[in-house]
Design an enzyme around this catalytic site. Structure first.
Site, PDB file in Angstrom:
ATOM      1  N   ASP A   1      -8.326   5.937  -8.187  1.00 31.12           N
ATOM      2  CA  ASP A   1      -9.013   4.655  -8.341  1.00 31.12           C
ATOM      3  C   ASP A   1     -10.527   4.784  -8.198  1.00 31.12           C
ATOM      4  O   ASP A   1     -11.231   3.784  -8.099  1.00 31.12           O
ATOM      5  CB  ASP A   1      -8.482   3.642  -7.330  1.00 31.12           C
ATOM      6  CG  ASP A   1      -8.731   4.045  -5.882  1.00 31.12           C
ATOM      7  OD1 ASP A   1      -9.191   5.188  -5.646  1.00 31.12           O
ATOM      8  OD2 ASP A   1      -8.445   3.234  -4.980  1.00 31.12           O
TER       9      ASP A   1
ATOM     10  N   GLU B   1       0.806  -1.209   0.000  1.00 29.97           N
ATOM     11  CA  GLU B   1       0.000   0.000   0.000  1.00 29.97           C
ATOM     12  C   GLU B   1       0.846   1.270   0.000  1.00 29.97           C
ATOM     13  O   GLU B   1       0.439   2.294  -0.552  1.00 29.97           O
ATOM     14  CB  GLU B   1      -0.924   0.016   1.230  1.00 29.97           C
ATOM     15  CG  GLU B   1      -1.945  -1.108   1.276  1.00 29.97           C
ATOM     16  CD  GLU B   1      -3.094  -0.893   0.320  1.00 29.97           C
ATOM     17  OE1 GLU B   1      -3.476   0.265   0.120  1.00 29.97           O
ATOM     18  OE2 GLU B   1      -3.611  -1.885  -0.219  1.00 29.97           O
TER      19      GLU B   1
ATOM     20  N   THR C   1      -7.557   8.260  -0.307  1.00 34.14           N
ATOM     21  CA  THR C   1      -7.108   7.058   0.383  1.00 34.14           C
ATOM     22  C   THR C   1      -6.133   7.507   1.453  1.00 34.14           C
ATOM     23  O   THR C   1      -5.219   8.291   1.171  1.00 34.14           O
ATOM     24  CB  THR C   1      -6.418   6.085  -0.583  1.00 34.14           C
ATOM     25  OG1 THR C   1      -7.365   5.631  -1.555  1.00 34.14           O
ATOM     26  CG2 THR C   1      -5.853   4.883   0.149  1.00 34.14           C
TER      27      THR C   1
END
Length: 261
Positions: free
Chosen positions: A63, A45, A68
């Protein structure tokens, strides 16, 4: 990272009890193994083993999930970031992120930043210095992802590697929303005829089938089509027979080399 949904409150239970000896050799709840799991996820990640340095991480990676952020990739478009900020409000009223709750409610389910920009990222970085917010991130990571994944894996009779494989899948795909979620991956593996140890199957064969289903699922989304976190990490450990995540662990993710001794 996960698709627009929160983790389902319940996960379908195994049809049989865990076979003796299948899931008792190692448990991902062991602090050392849990730390390894966190490092493995962070390598994929955040391109770093230092998962504790990721409390302040935040970006839009394009995305379709909005921002995020944090140690597990909480997303503004999937509901888990909203739940996290609500918990932080409950634990520490008046904190720097509380004012964004109405905006997070509006953008949930979308990639929008409306009401968050231009100050949300800076305020997230500021909140990440607060031990209360760090604790809230770890609490939500465990409640929504880690504990359900490990419990499901233990019901299926798999050891620490399999428990991690389940956890990484739930982190990326979420659960409780459709064919491309964690339960969809598990169903796809079952549909091949493979069975977990709790249902009489061979552990390695089952995990290979699960990873095959995971790779297929990842390739359905452009943001996830690079499958190296499976191919040159999880599959490598499985081929090496490291069912309890025995060290040393050596792997590549997205071209980067990592090692835990």
């Amino acid at each position: 990272m996960k698709t627009f949904t929160k983790l389902a409150a319940t996960i379908v239970c195994a049809a049989a009890l865990v076979t003796p000896g299948t899931a008792h050799a190692a448990d991902l709840n062991d602090p050392q193994l849990k730390d390894i799991a966190m490092q493995l996820v962070s390598s994929a990640e955040n391109s770093s083993l230092d998962w504790r340095a990721q409390f302040g991480y935040i970006e839009d990676i394009g995305d379709g999930r909005g921002y995020t952020a944090g140690i597990i990739g909480f997303c503004s478009g999937t509901g888990d970031m909203l739940d996290l900020v609500r918990l932080y409000r409950d634990w520490q009223p008046g904190n720097v992120l509380e004012k964004y709750l109405p905006a997070l409610e509006r953008v949930n389910g979308t990639p929008s930043h409306e009401g968050l920009d231009p100050t949300f990222q800076d305020d997230w970085h500021r909140a990440a210095q607060d031990g209360t917010f760090q604790g809230a991130q770890e609490h939500e990571r465990d409640r929504v992802y880690f504990t359900p994944a490990v419990d499901r894996a233990k019901q299926d009779g798999v050891q620490a590697l399999g428990q991690f494989i389940y956890y990484d899948a739930i982190v990326m795909h979420g659960d409780g929303w459709g064919e491309l979620d964690f339960s969809g991956i598990r169903r796809r593996a079952l549909n091949t005829g493979a069975r977990p140890p709790a249902l009489g199957g061979d552990e390695r064969s089952w995990l290979h089938a699960f990873l095959d289903a995971r790779v297929w699922t990842m390739k359905q989304e452009p943001a996830h089509e690079n499958t190296t976190r499976v191919d040159t990490a999880q599959r490598r450990f499985l081929n090496e027979g490291k069912l309890n995540l025995e060290r040393p662990l050596q792997w590549h993710v997205y071209g980067d080399y990592f090692e835990i001794r």
